[in-house]
Design a protein around this motif. Structure first.
Motif, mmCIF file in Angstrom:
data_model
loop_
_atom_site.group_PDB
_atom_site.id
_atom_site.type_symbol
_atom_site.label_atom_id
_atom_site.label_comp_id
_atom_site.label_asym_id
_atom_site.label_seq_id
_atom_site.Cartn_x
_atom_site.Cartn_y
_atom_site.Cartn_z
ATOM 1 N N MET A 187 20.139 -4.880 -29.461
ATOM 2 C CA MET A 187 18.921 -5.576 -29.786
ATOM 3 C C MET A 187 19.186 -7.074 -29.647
ATOM 4 N N LEU A 188 18.167 -7.776 -29.208
ATOM 5 C CA LEU A 188 18.260 -9.217 -29.054
ATOM 6 C C LEU A 188 17.288 -9.902 -30.008
ATOM 7 N N GLU A 189 17.775 -10.918 -30.711
ATOM 8 C CA GLU A 189 16.932 -11.738 -31.571
ATOM 9 C C GLU A 189 16.946 -13.146 -30.989
ATOM 10 N N ARG A 190 15.796 -13.817 -30.984
ATOM 11 C CA ARG A 190 15.711 -15.149 -30.370
ATOM 12 C C ARG A 190 15.017 -16.131 -31.292
ATOM 13 N N ALA A 191 15.508 -17.353 -31.281
ATOM 14 C CA ALA A 191 14.866 -18.462 -31.973
ATOM 15 C C ALA A 191 14.836 -19.625 -30.989
ATOM 16 N N LEU A 192 13.649 -19.984 -30.551
ATOM 17 C CA LEU A 192 13.518 -21.068 -29.572
ATOM 18 C C LEU A 192 13.506 -22.416 -30.263
ATOM 19 N N ARG A 193 14.185 -23.362 -29.648
ATOM 20 C CA ARG A 193 14.208 -24.742 -30.106
ATOM 21 C C ARG A 193 13.749 -25.609 -28.959
ATOM 22 N N ARG A 213 18.477 -19.916 -29.474
ATOM 23 C CA ARG A 213 19.538 -19.231 -30.220
ATOM 24 C C ARG A 213 19.307 -17.744 -30.025
ATOM 25 N N VAL A 214 20.205 -17.121 -29.272
ATOM 26 C CA VAL A 214 20.088 -15.699 -28.992
ATOM 27 C C VAL A 214 21.152 -14.967 -29.803
ATOM 28 N N THR A 215 20.704 -13.998 -30.593
ATOM 29 C CA THR A 215 21.626 -13.194 -31.379
ATOM 30 C C THR A 215 21.684 -11.806 -30.757
ATOM 31 N N PHE A 216 22.875 -11.413 -30.374
ATOM 32 C CA PHE A 216 23.146 -10.099 -29.795
ATOM 33 C C PHE A 216 23.539 -9.184 -30.947
ATOM 34 N N VAL A 217 22.827 -8.087 -31.127
ATOM 35 C CA VAL A 217 23.008 -7.214 -32.290
ATOM 36 C C VAL A 217 23.260 -5.778 -31.839
ATOM 37 N N ALA A 277 26.881 -8.602 -35.031
ATOM 38 C CA ALA A 277 26.113 -9.579 -34.268
ATOM 39 C C ALA A 277 26.946 -10.810 -33.941
ATOM 40 N N VAL A 278 26.469 -11.535 -32.933
ATOM 41 C CA VAL A 278 26.988 -12.855 -32.603
ATOM 42 C C VAL A 278 25.817 -13.659 -32.047
ATOM 43 N N THR A 279 25.765 -14.945 -32.400
ATOM 44 C CA THR A 279 24.696 -15.822 -31.934
ATOM 45 C C THR A 279 25.265 -16.824 -30.937
ATOM 46 N N VAL A 280 24.538 -17.010 -29.838
ATOM 47 C CA VAL A 280 24.955 -17.911 -28.768
ATOM 48 C C VAL A 280 23.795 -18.862 -28.467
#
Length: 91
Positions: A1-7, A12-16, A51-54
């Motif tokens: 699953m991918l989580e995203r937070a746009l700036r 910020r993409v979190t790979f879960v 998870a890890v955030t990149v």
């Protein structure tokens, strides 16, 4: 699953991944880390997932895959697209 937070200029993409799937250590490997294993390992979260955030630049597409023990490569079913054998995310 991918989580995203746009700036403003980054995403910020979190790979879960669910805990134990696969049961070994896993890292996300892609064009954003020169395909180097172990640079972005997934670590346990309070909810039991790993998870890890990149931070990635916006307005681009990035190829990636997951790498687990015994050279086990796999894709993310929630990715935006496929790029040959790789998963693809658009930021």
């Amino acid at each position: 699953m991918l989580e995203r937070a746009l700036r403003k200029n980054t995403a910020r993409v979190t790979f879960v991944l669910p805990a134990g799937t696969p049961p070994a250590e896993v890292s996300v490997v892609g064009d954003f880390n020169d395909w180097r294993p172990g640079v972005h390992p997934l670590t346990p979260r309070k909810d039991g997932n790993r998870a890890v955030t990149v931070e990635l630049p916006t307005g681009r597409s990035h190829s990636f895959r997951y790498l687990a023990a015994d050279d086990y490569w796999f894709n993310d079913d929630t990715a935006d697209d496929q790029d040959g054998p790789n998963s693809l995310i658009h930021t």
